[in-house]
Motif scaffolding. Structure first.
Motif, PDB file in Angstrom:
ATOM      1  N   LEU A  79     -24.782  -4.838 -25.282  1.00 17.40           N
ATOM      2  CA  LEU A  79     -25.687  -3.727 -25.024  1.00 17.40           C
ATOM      3  C   LEU A  79     -24.946  -2.492 -24.508  1.00 17.40           C
ATOM      4  CD1 LEU A  79     -28.774  -5.466 -23.355  1.00 17.40           C
ATOM      5  CD2 LEU A  79     -28.666  -4.426 -25.622  1.00 17.40           C
ATOM      6  N   GLN A  80     -23.710  -2.660 -24.093  1.00 17.82           N
ATOM      7  CA  GLN A  80     -22.903  -1.533 -23.624  1.00 17.82           C
ATOM      8  C   GLN A  80     -22.081  -0.893 -24.742  1.00 17.82           C
ATOM      9  OE1 GLN A  80     -23.187  -4.411 -21.420  1.00 17.82           O
ATOM     10  NE2 GLN A  80     -24.797  -3.056 -20.627  1.00 17.82           N
ATOM     11  N   ASN A  81     -22.271  -1.355 -25.971  1.00 12.42           N
ATOM     12  CA  ASN A  81     -21.525  -0.805 -27.104  1.00 12.42           C
ATOM     13  C   ASN A  81     -21.681   0.714 -27.176  1.00 12.42           C
ATOM     14  OD1 ASN A  81     -19.941  -0.799 -29.440  1.00 12.42           O
ATOM     15  ND2 ASN A  81     -21.621  -1.354 -30.787  1.00 12.42           N
ATOM     16  N   ALA A  82     -22.925   1.189 -27.124  1.00  5.25           N
ATOM     17  CA  ALA A  82     -23.184   2.623 -27.244  1.00  5.25           C
ATOM     18  C   ALA A  82     -22.533   3.403 -26.108  1.00  5.25           C
ATOM     19  CB  ALA A  82     -24.690   2.877 -27.272  1.00  5.25           C
ATOM     20  N   ALA A  83     -22.631   2.900 -24.890  1.00  6.27           N
ATOM     21  CA  ALA A  83     -22.071   3.614 -23.741  1.00  6.27           C
ATOM     22  C   ALA A  83     -20.554   3.702 -23.828  1.00  6.27           C
ATOM     23  CB  ALA A  83     -22.489   2.923 -22.442  1.00  6.27           C
ATOM     24  N   HIS A  84     -19.889   2.610 -24.215  1.00  3.69           N
ATOM     25  CA  HIS A  84     -18.428   2.623 -24.344  1.00  3.69           C
ATOM     26  C   HIS A  84     -17.988   3.624 -25.419  1.00  3.69           C
ATOM     27  CE1 HIS A  84     -17.347  -0.531 -21.547  1.00  3.69           C
ATOM     28  NE2 HIS A  84     -18.194  -1.387 -22.098  1.00  3.69           N
ATOM     29  N   LEU A  85     -18.692   3.630 -26.541  1.00  2.00           N
ATOM     30  CA  LEU A  85     -18.327   4.537 -27.625  1.00  2.00           C
ATOM     31  C   LEU A  85     -18.550   5.984 -27.220  1.00  2.00           C
ATOM     32  CD1 LEU A  85     -19.811   2.556 -30.652  1.00  2.00           C
ATOM     33  CD2 LEU A  85     -17.399   2.790 -30.044  1.00  2.00           C
ATOM     34  N   ASP A  86     -19.656   6.257 -26.552  1.00  2.00           N
ATOM     35  CA  ASP A  86     -19.926   7.616 -26.100  1.00  2.00           C
ATOM     36  C   ASP A  86     -18.865   8.079 -25.104  1.00  2.00           C
ATOM     37  OD1 ASP A  86     -21.922   9.952 -25.794  1.00  2.00           O
ATOM     38  OD2 ASP A  86     -21.661   9.274 -23.720  1.00  2.00           O
ATOM     39  N   ALA A  87     -18.494   7.215 -24.168  1.00  2.00           N
ATOM     40  CA  ALA A  87     -17.487   7.574 -23.169  1.00  2.00           C
ATOM     41  C   ALA A  87     -16.122   7.845 -23.795  1.00  2.00           C
ATOM     42  CB  ALA A  87     -17.374   6.463 -22.122  1.00  2.00           C
ATOM     43  N   ALA A  88     -15.836   7.154 -24.899  1.00  2.00           N
ATOM     44  CA  ALA A  88     -14.544   7.337 -25.569  1.00  2.00           C
ATOM     45  C   ALA A  88     -14.520   8.569 -26.463  1.00  2.00           C
ATOM     46  CB  ALA A  88     -14.209   6.094 -26.394  1.00  2.00           C
ATOM     47  N   GLY A  89     -15.679   9.145 -26.736  1.00  2.00           N
ATOM     48  CA  GLY A  89     -15.725  10.323 -27.577  1.00  2.00           C
ATOM     49  C   GLY A  89     -15.916  10.029 -29.052  1.00  2.00           C
ATOM     50  N   VAL A  90     -16.399   8.831 -29.394  1.00  2.00           N
ATOM     51  CA  VAL A  90     -16.668   8.481 -30.782  1.00  2.00           C
ATOM     52  C   VAL A  90     -17.965   9.160 -31.221  1.00  2.00           C
ATOM     53  CG1 VAL A  90     -17.105   6.579 -32.392  1.00  2.00           C
ATOM     54  CG2 VAL A  90     -15.508   6.269 -30.487  1.00  2.00           C
ATOM     55  N   THR A  91     -18.017   9.636 -32.452  1.00  2.00           N
ATOM     56  CA  THR A  91     -19.254  10.177 -33.014  1.00  2.00           C
ATOM     57  C   THR A  91     -20.171   9.013 -33.352  1.00  2.00           C
ATOM     58  OG1 THR A  91     -18.114  12.106 -33.927  1.00  2.00           O
ATOM     59  CG2 THR A  91     -20.253  11.533 -34.879  1.00  2.00           C
ATOM     60  N   VAL A  92     -21.328   8.941 -32.691  1.00  2.00           N
ATOM     61  CA  VAL A  92     -22.214   7.779 -32.799  1.00  2.00           C
ATOM     62  C   VAL A  92     -23.624   8.213 -33.159  1.00  2.00           C
ATOM     63  CG1 VAL A  92     -23.093   5.724 -31.646  1.00  2.00           C
ATOM     64  CG2 VAL A  92     -20.867   6.636 -30.990  1.00  2.00           C
ATOM     65  N   ALA A  93     -24.188   7.547 -34.146  1.00  2.00           N
ATOM     66  CA  ALA A  93     -25.610   7.682 -34.472  1.00  2.00           C
ATOM     67  C   ALA A  93     -26.257   6.315 -34.326  1.00  2.00           C
ATOM     68  CB  ALA A  93     -25.803   8.222 -35.883  1.00  2.00           C
TER      69      ALA A  93
END
Length: 423
Positions: A298-312
Motif C-alpha cells: 500500500l506504500q507503493n504510491a508514496a515511495h514512488l511519489d517521494a522518489a520523483g517518479v511520474t505516477v498515474a
C-alpha cells in the motif's frame, strides 16, 4: 440577464446536444492543477467548449449560464489512464466483448478504438462519478502484443474517441511469458525480434517474405513505436522485470516506455525516477495476487511519489470496463497511505493526460484547456462525496445512468397484492 442554474439541476438542462455557449461555474473551491493551486470562492468561465478564465475575481458575462457550485469543489474531470470502457458490455458474453482477438492472425495492427462503443451502458455510470476521459486498452491475444489503444471522452457522443493509435500495449509479465512460449526470456526475445521486424519494414517484407516475429501489417503498426513516435505500454509487475524494462529502453532508444501494473515498483523507485519512465499503478494493490507481485504494498504510491517518479493511478484491481469510476477512492487511499493530497489528485487528472501527451489540453483548469469541469459536493477524494454537475467539452451532461433510472423507477413502488401475485 444571467440564467441561474443550481448544480443539481444541470442534469435537466438538455435532452440533446446544444449549441456551444458560455457557462460560468461559480461559488466553489477550485482545484486548478496549475501553479495557481487551489482558488477559494472562485469561478471557472467556459466558452465554446474551452476554459477562458479561472479565478476569484472572474467577471461573469451577461449571456452566461451560471452553475452555482454552492460552496462545493470545482475540479478538472477525472482521467482514467487504463480502462476497457466501451469494449465490453457483459464480461462473460463473447459477442459483447471486443477487448482481445485470440484467433486473429494480427496483433499490433489491431486498433481497439475500432470496437469502442460510445453508447455502451457502462459509460454514463462513469461520467456521473466525475470521469470525463479515459485511455482505452486492448488485452493480449496469441502473443505478447494486445494492439493499439486510444483516448476517448465519456460524453457518449459519436466523436468520443479523440485520439487513436495513442500507444501499443504489450504484456511482459508472467502472463505475457506464457503467451511467448513459457518464459520471460522468450517474451523478451519475441519483443526484440518484433522491433527488428518493425525497423526493417518494408524492405524485410519484400516479395512473399514475412518477419521473424510479426507479419507485415503488425510490423508496420509497430514502426511508430520503434521510431519513438508513440509509447509502448508494458504490463509488468516484478522488480527484476522492471529493471529489465529500464535496460530495454536504454538499449532501444528512441523507444519510449510506460509501465502499467508495477506492483513492486517501490523497490526500484530511484532507478525508475532516473530512467524517466512513467508508471500506472493501482494504489489498492497490496496482496500478492500472483508470483510477480509478492512485494505489493500500500506504500507503493508514496515511495514512488517521494522518489520523483511520474505516477498515474488506475483501478487495476477492479474490472476495467465498469469500475474506473472508483479512481477518486483509490486516490483517497493513496493519501491515507502517505501521498500528499495534491499529488494524489493530480495522479487521476493531469498526470494521465501528460503521460499520453495531451496534458496541454486536459487535466487542468486554466485558459486554453478543454471545458472538462466537475462540481463536487465535497472533497472529491472522500468516499461520501459525489459530483453534482459534469461538463465535457464545455457542455453540461445528464447526471443519470441506467442505474439511476432503475433506482428512480422502483424506489417508491408499493404493491398491495398478495405476495404470490407480485411481479
Amino acid at each position: 440577464m444571467k440564467q441561474l442554474i443550481s448544480a443539481f439541476a444541470v442534469s435537466l438542462t438538455l435532452a440533446a446536444p446544444a449549441l456551444a455557449q458560455t457557462y460560468a461555474i461559480t461559488n466553489g473551491r477550485i482545484v486548478t492543477n496549475t501553479d495557481s493551486g487551489i482558488v477559494e470562492n472562485g469561478t471557472v468561465l467556459v466558452r465554446d467548449g474551452d476554459i477562458v478564465a479561472v479565478g476569484a475575481g472572474v467577471e461573469v458575462p451577461g449571456e452566461a449560464t451560471v452553475i452555482d457550485a454552492e460552496g462545493g469543489w470545482i475540479t478538472p474531470g477525472v482521467f482514467a489512464p487504463y480502462s476497457q470502457l466501451g469494449l465490453i458490455e457483459v464480461g462473460l458474453e463473447d459477442s459483447t466483448n471486443d477487448q482481445a482477438a485470440g484467433e486473429s492472425p494480427f496483433s499490433v495492427a489491431l486498433d481497439v478504438t475500432d470496437g469502442f462503443n460510445p453508447n455502451g451502458t457502462h459509460i454514463p455510470s462513469q461520467r456521473i462519478e466525475g470521469l470525463t476521459r479515459a485511455a482505452i486498452f486492448p488485452s493480449t491475444g496469441h502473443n505478447i502484443f494486445g494492439g493499439q489503444g486510444g483516448l476517448a471522452s465519456t460524453s457518449g457522443e459519436a466523436d468520443s474517441v479523440f485520439e487513436s493509435g495513442s500507444f501499443v500495449f504489450a504484456d511482459l509479465s508472467q502472463s505475457g511469458a506464457d503467451e511467448a512460449g513459457g518464459s520471460r526470456p522468450a517474451a523478451w526475445a519475441f519483443l526484440a525480434a518484433a522491433l527488428a521486424d518493425a525497423r526493417g519494414y518494408p524492405g524485410r517484407f519484400a516479395g512473399d517474405h514475412e518477419g521473424d516475429a510479426l507479419n507485415r501489417y503488425d510490423a508496420a503498426a509497430l514502426l511508430p513505436v520503434a521510431r519513438g513516435r508513440v509509447p509502448l505500454v508494458m504490463s509488468i509487475n516484478r522488480a527484476a522485470d522492471i529493471r529489465r524494462a529500464i535496460r530495454f529502453q536504454e538499449d532501444n532508444a528512441p523507444v519510449r516506455l510506460i509501465l502499467v501494473g508495477a506492483a513492486e515498483a517501490w523497490m526500484v523507485a530511484d532507478e525508475l525516477a532516473a530512467s524517466g519512465i512513467p508508471v500506472i499503478i493501482d494504489p489498492l494493490q497490496d496482496l500478492p495476487f500472483n508470483f510477480d507481485a509478492i512485494g505489493a504494498s500500500l506504500q507503493n504510491a508514496a515511495h514512488l511519489d517521494a522518489a520523483g517518479v511520474t505516477v498515474a493511478y488506475a483501478t487495476l484491481s477492479q474490472d476495467g470496463y465498469f469500475n474506473p469510476r472508483l479512481l477518486p477512492q483509490n486516490a483517497g487511499n493513496a493519501v491515507a497511505n502517505g501521498v500528499p493530497w495534491d499529488a494524489a489528485f493530480r495522479a487521476i487528472t493531469l498526470t494521465p493526460a501528460e503521460i499520453y501527451g495531451v496534458g496541454d489540453r486536459y487535466g487542468a483548469l486554466a485558459p486554453g484547456y478543454a471545458g472538462d469541469v466537475v462540481v463536487w459536493d465535497g472533497d472529491p477524494l472522500e468516499v461520501m462525496s459525489a459530483p453534482t454537475a459534469v461538463l465535457i467539452d464545455g457542455e453540461p451532461t445528464a447526471m443519470e445512468s441506467r442505474q439511476t433510472r432503475l433506482r428512480d423507477r422502483y424506489i417508491n413502488i408499493t404493491d398491495d397484492t398478495p405476495f404470490a401475485y407480485r411481479d
